[in-house]
Each structure stands twice: as C-alpha cells, then as structure tokens.
Design a protein around this motif. Structure first.
Motif, PDB file in Angstrom:
ATOM      1  N   TRP A 109       0.821  -1.222   0.000  1.00  0.00           N
ATOM      2  CA  TRP A 109       0.000   0.000   0.000  1.00  0.00           C
ATOM      3  C   TRP A 109       0.853   1.270   0.000  1.00  0.00           C
ATOM      4  CZ3 TRP A 109       0.573  -3.423   4.022  1.00  0.00           C
ATOM      5  CH2 TRP A 109       1.240  -2.945   5.164  1.00  0.00           C
ATOM      6  N   ARG A 110       2.173   1.113  -0.010  1.00  0.00           N
ATOM      7  CA  ARG A 110       3.055   2.278   0.002  1.00  0.00           C
ATOM      8  C   ARG A 110       3.766   2.415  -1.333  1.00  0.00           C
ATOM      9  NH1 ARG A 110       6.279   2.478   5.813  1.00  0.00           N
ATOM     10  NH2 ARG A 110       4.466   2.921   7.124  1.00  0.00           N
ATOM     11  N   SER A 111       4.052   3.643  -1.711  1.00  0.00           N
ATOM     12  CA  SER A 111       4.824   3.899  -2.920  1.00  0.00           C
ATOM     13  C   SER A 111       6.266   3.438  -2.722  1.00  0.00           C
ATOM     14  CB  SER A 111       4.808   5.390  -3.257  1.00  0.00           C
ATOM     15  OG  SER A 111       5.533   6.120  -2.268  1.00  0.00           O
ATOM     16  N   VAL A 112       7.016   3.405  -3.820  1.00  0.00           N
ATOM     17  CA  VAL A 112       8.431   3.048  -3.731  1.00  0.00           C
ATOM     18  C   VAL A 112       9.150   3.988  -2.767  1.00  0.00           C
ATOM     19  CG1 VAL A 112      10.599   3.033  -5.035  1.00  0.00           C
ATOM     20  CG2 VAL A 112       8.530   1.997  -6.014  1.00  0.00           C
ATOM     21  N   ALA A 134      15.730   8.677   0.693  1.00  0.00           N
ATOM     22  CA  ALA A 134      15.100   7.647  -0.134  1.00  0.00           C
ATOM     23  C   ALA A 134      15.251   7.974  -1.612  1.00  0.00           C
ATOM     24  CB  ALA A 134      13.628   7.496   0.235  1.00  0.00           C
ATOM     25  N   ASP A 135      15.048   9.230  -1.985  1.00  0.00           N
ATOM     26  CA  ASP A 135      15.180   9.625  -3.385  1.00  0.00           C
ATOM     27  C   ASP A 135      16.599   9.362  -3.892  1.00  0.00           C
ATOM     28  OD1 ASP A 135      12.549  10.386  -3.700  1.00  0.00           O
ATOM     29  OD2 ASP A 135      12.917  12.497  -3.203  1.00  0.00           O
ATOM     30  N   GLU A 136      17.594   9.590  -3.026  1.00  0.00           N
ATOM     31  CA  GLU A 136      18.979   9.333  -3.412  1.00  0.00           C
ATOM     32  C   GLU A 136      19.200   7.841  -3.670  1.00  0.00           C
ATOM     33  OE1 GLU A 136      23.040   9.418  -4.196  1.00  0.00           O
ATOM     34  OE2 GLU A 136      21.476  10.926  -4.360  1.00  0.00           O
ATOM     35  N   TRP A 137      18.667   6.981  -2.791  1.00  0.00           N
ATOM     36  CA  TRP A 137      18.858   5.544  -2.960  1.00  0.00           C
ATOM     37  C   TRP A 137      18.024   4.992  -4.105  1.00  0.00           C
ATOM     38  CZ3 TRP A 137      22.476   2.299  -1.735  1.00  0.00           C
ATOM     39  CH2 TRP A 137      23.372   2.655  -0.726  1.00  0.00           C
ATOM     40  N   ILE A 138      16.862   5.552  -4.331  1.00  0.00           N
ATOM     41  CA  ILE A 138      16.059   5.145  -5.488  1.00  0.00           C
ATOM     42  C   ILE A 138      16.825   5.453  -6.778  1.00  0.00           C
ATOM     43  CG2 ILE A 138      13.955   5.678  -6.789  1.00  0.00           C
ATOM     44  CD1 ILE A 138      12.617   6.156  -4.008  1.00  0.00           C
ATOM     45  N   ARG A 139      17.516   6.580  -6.792  1.00  0.00           N
ATOM     46  CA  ARG A 139      18.344   6.921  -7.957  1.00  0.00           C
ATOM     47  C   ARG A 139      19.500   5.943  -8.095  1.00  0.00           C
ATOM     48  NH1 ARG A 139      22.952   8.880  -9.015  1.00  0.00           N
ATOM     49  NH2 ARG A 139      23.438   9.236  -6.831  1.00  0.00           N
ATOM     50  N   ARG A 140      20.126   5.588  -6.984  1.00  0.00           N
ATOM     51  CA  ARG A 140      21.283   4.694  -7.032  1.00  0.00           C
ATOM     52  C   ARG A 140      20.941   3.328  -7.606  1.00  0.00           C
ATOM     53  NH1 ARG A 140      25.041   5.340  -1.591  1.00  0.00           N
ATOM     54  NH2 ARG A 140      24.929   7.619  -1.430  1.00  0.00           N
ATOM     55  N   VAL A 141      19.734   2.852  -7.340  1.00  0.00           N
ATOM     56  CA  VAL A 141      19.347   1.529  -7.851  1.00  0.00           C
ATOM     57  C   VAL A 141      18.600   1.618  -9.179  1.00  0.00           C
ATOM     58  CG1 VAL A 141      19.293   0.508  -5.546  1.00  0.00           C
ATOM     59  CG2 VAL A 141      17.181   1.448  -6.510  1.00  0.00           C
ATOM     60  N   GLY A 142      18.609   2.813  -9.794  1.00  0.00           N
ATOM     61  CA  GLY A 142      18.079   2.955 -11.137  1.00  0.00           C
ATOM     62  C   GLY A 142      16.570   3.038 -11.233  1.00  0.00           C
ATOM     63  N   LEU A 143      15.910   3.517 -10.172  1.00  0.00           N
ATOM     64  CA  LEU A 143      14.451   3.613 -10.180  1.00  0.00           C
ATOM     65  C   LEU A 143      13.971   5.050 -10.000  1.00  0.00           C
ATOM     66  CD1 LEU A 143      13.434   0.511  -7.993  1.00  0.00           C
ATOM     67  CD2 LEU A 143      13.356   0.713 -10.483  1.00  0.00           C
ATOM     68  N   ASP A 144      14.795   6.017 -10.407  1.00  0.00           N
ATOM     69  CA  ASP A 144      14.468   7.418 -10.130  1.00  0.00           C
ATOM     70  C   ASP A 144      13.175   7.874 -10.801  1.00  0.00           C
ATOM     71  OD1 ASP A 144      16.590   6.808 -12.066  1.00  0.00           O
ATOM     72  OD2 ASP A 144      16.310   8.857 -12.753  1.00  0.00           O
ATOM     73  N   LYS A 145      12.711   7.165 -11.834  1.00  0.00           N
ATOM     74  CA  LYS A 145      11.451   7.531 -12.483  1.00  0.00           C
ATOM     75  C   LYS A 145      10.247   6.803 -11.884  1.00  0.00           C
ATOM     76  CE  LYS A 145      13.684   8.534 -16.923  1.00  0.00           C
ATOM     77  NZ  LYS A 145      13.740   8.187 -18.379  1.00  0.00           N
ATOM     78  N   PHE A 146      10.497   6.003 -10.831  1.00  0.00           N
ATOM     79  CA  PHE A 146       9.431   5.155 -10.305  1.00  0.00           C
ATOM     80  C   PHE A 146       9.148   5.390  -8.815  1.00  0.00           C
ATOM     81  CE2 PHE A 146      11.223   3.069 -13.976  1.00  0.00           C
ATOM     82  CZ  PHE A 146      10.106   2.638 -14.672  1.00  0.00           C
ATOM     83  N   GLY A 147       9.589   6.515  -8.281  1.00  0.00           N
ATOM     84  CA  GLY A 147       9.410   6.791  -6.858  1.00  0.00           C
ATOM     85  C   GLY A 147       7.961   6.829  -6.422  1.00  0.00           C
ATOM     86  N   ASP A 148       7.063   7.239  -7.306  1.00  0.00           N
ATOM     87  CA  ASP A 148       5.644   7.340  -6.957  1.00  0.00           C
ATOM     88  C   ASP A 148       4.840   6.103  -7.338  1.00  0.00           C
ATOM     89  OD1 ASP A 148       5.905   9.935  -5.882  1.00  0.00           O
ATOM     90  OD2 ASP A 148       5.835  10.806  -7.902  1.00  0.00           O
ATOM     91  N   HIS A 149       5.501   5.096  -7.904  1.00  0.00           N
ATOM     92  CA  HIS A 149       4.810   3.865  -8.262  1.00  0.00           C
ATOM     93  C   HIS A 149       4.609   2.979  -7.027  1.00  0.00           C
ATOM     94  CE1 HIS A 149       5.737   5.207 -12.291  1.00  0.00           C
ATOM     95  NE2 HIS A 149       5.218   4.115 -12.833  1.00  0.00           N
ATOM     96  N   TYR A 150       3.694   2.035  -7.167  1.00  0.00           N
ATOM     97  CA  TYR A 150       3.422   1.070  -6.110  1.00  0.00           C
ATOM     98  C   TYR A 150       3.962  -0.304  -6.520  1.00  0.00           C
ATOM     99  CZ  TYR A 150       0.592   4.579  -3.802  1.00  0.00           C
ATOM    100  OH  TYR A 150       0.190   5.708  -3.157  1.00  0.00           O
ATOM    101  N   PRO A 151       4.228  -1.178  -5.545  1.00  0.00           N
ATOM    102  CA  PRO A 151       4.853  -2.470  -5.869  1.00  0.00           C
ATOM    103  C   PRO A 151       4.155  -3.249  -6.978  1.00  0.00           C
ATOM    104  CG  PRO A 151       4.932  -2.122  -3.514  1.00  0.00           C
ATOM    105  CD  PRO A 151       4.131  -0.983  -4.075  1.00  0.00           C
ATOM    106  N   HIS A 152       2.825  -3.219  -7.023  1.00  0.00           N
ATOM    107  CA  HIS A 152       2.122  -4.000  -8.047  1.00  0.00           C
ATOM    108  C   HIS A 152       2.334  -3.445  -9.456  1.00  0.00           C
ATOM    109  CE1 HIS A 152      -0.901  -0.761  -7.517  1.00  0.00           C
ATOM    110  NE2 HIS A 152      -1.267  -1.055  -8.753  1.00  0.00           N
TER     111      HIS A 152
END
Length: 275
Positions: A109-112, A134-152
C-alpha cells in the motif's frame, strides 16, 4: 592523517579490524516438531566472516542454510555453542544487520519512495529527511522515475531493487541475504547480482549470502562455505581468488571460475545425493 585513519592504526582500531564481523562457534541447533520429535538442523557448525568480507553458503535443500541466518539475527538461539556479532554475543535483534529475503518484503500500500523511507523514519529521521535520502537511494538503484509507483506496478527485478534500496539506506554493517534472486529470470538475476556487487563494493559491509546456485556463490563471494546434508555441519571452505571488480556475465566464462566450480561441485554433489 584524519581521525578515521588514526583510529585504524591505534591498537584499539587494529583489534576492531581483527575481530570478525560474525562468528559461529561449534553451534548446534535443535527443534522440537509438532509431534514432539527432536530435529537437529545444525551440528557443531563453525563459521567466521571478516569485516567487509562477502561469504556465500551452499548446501543441499533443507540442510539448514537459512537457519544460520536466523542465528546471526538473533531470531533463533543455538542449542549448543555461541554466535557473536562484532565480537559480542548475540542477544536479540541487532540494528546493524540488514536482511534481504527471497520474497519481496515491501508494503503493497506504500509507494516506492515511502517503502524505502520507512527504515530511516523508524530510526527517528523526519519525513523530509527520510524522503530526501530515499530519493537518493532510489536513484542509485536505477528507479528514479518510479518513486511514486506502487509495488504492483513494478516488475520482479524492480521490486528487488526496491528491497536493496530499503536495506542499504540503513547503512547495515552486516547484510544477510536468503536466496534473494532465486525467483528472477536469468537476465534479470544477472543484472541484480551486478547491482549487489556495485552497492556492496561502495558500502564495504560484511555479507552472508545463502543460495542454491553454486555459480552465483562463486561469482559473488570471497569465500564459499559448503554444508553437509542435514543435520548440517561444515564440510569445506573454499577461498575464491577471482579478481575484483567482477562482471557477472563475464566472470563465469573464465577458466579459473570453471576450475573452482568443478572442485566445489564435486564436493557438494556427494551431499546432494545423500539428501
């Protein structure tokens, strides 16, 4: 010389570096099953992981590999023997330890961004601080365009990247991994193995990586522990002298890798047949 380097050259600093990150000393672990029978998962097992070392553990299915991780975290207590982390006996959950599971440990139920920020917020950081980190680590793992997405909304490999960001954001001194990439297809798995090596080399923590995949163990690790069939004990330890940095899609074709793989498989195959 700065303060960090000075500490490294003092007797106390040298002793700290000499103390293993993880030690299991002659550990046995016994369970009582629902029907009242005793089952021994580990027997007289010893393992030592140096600070900054990457260790892989392989063995037959059901031999007790995951039990070793539970003992290190403090989720299980040994029936006999001692488990030590950073030179101290394990007494409960240690915040210096990070754990990556086989299944995705994300909040659906939480965003990335909120998933990755959960650890820092739990440790007392403000929402703003945690989200920035979190935004820094999301960028490091190559998901900087998906921060607002949900796991599903993510693929399996992308969810595993979230899991790595969730773990590394807390700067664990010890990282325990229980077959984290086993559910991924081969191409995605290779990418995730490279991602793990990149993050680990920058972070310099100690890793214990449990896997059924012998090639994965050899390609990733500094040292491979081979366990016997249950009740598991230590059969062999193999130092992996392949140079670093390693590229997963290349290292498997090196002759030295092939030779090491043959040696360890000859050892492991006997236990697989017994199991």
């Amino acid at each position: 010389m700065n303060a960090i380097n000075q500490q490294a050259f003092t007797p106390a600093g040298q002793a700290a570096q000499a103390t293993p990150a993880i030690e299991l000393r002659n550990v046995s672990c016994r369970f009582i099953t629902a029907d009242g029978k005793a089952t021994v998962a580990l027997r007289d097992f010893s393992m030592s992981v140096a600070r900054g070392e990457f260790v892989a553990v392989v063995g037959p299915t059901g031999c007790g590999k995951s039990t070793t991780l539970s003992l290190i975290t403090g989720l299980l207590k040994p029936t006999v023997g001692e488990v030590r982390v950073m030179g101290q006996p394990v007494n409960g959950i240690d915040p210096r330890i990070g754990f990556v599971f086989q299944n995705d440990a994300v909040f659906p139920w939480r965003s990335v961004r909120d998933n990755v920020a959960a650890g820092p917020m739990f440790r007392g950081q403000s929402k703003e601080q945690a989200h920035a980190l979190a935004d820094e680590w999301i960028r490091r793992v190559g998901l900087d365009k998906f921060g607002d997405h949900y796991p599903h909304q993510l693929s399996g490999g992308m969810r595993k990247r979230v899991a790595l960001a969730q773990t590394f954001i807390n700067s664990p001194e010890i990282l325990l991994m229980d077959e984290p990439f086993s559910a991924l297809d081969m191409q995605t798995r290779t990418l995730m193995q490279d991602e793990l090596l990149r993050l680990w080399s920058a972070h310099s923590g100690s890793v214990v990586f449990v896997t059924h995949d012998l090639e994965e163990a050899i390609a990733l690790a500094d040292k491979v522990y081979v366990l016997t069939a249950r009740p598991a004990t230590l059969k062999s330890v193999y130092p992996i002298d392949l140079p670093r940095p390693r590229v997963m899609e290349e290292v498997r074709y090196e002759q030295r890798f092939i030779d090491i793989s043959r040696r360890i498989w000859a050892d492991l195959r006997e236990e697989v047949h017994i199991a």
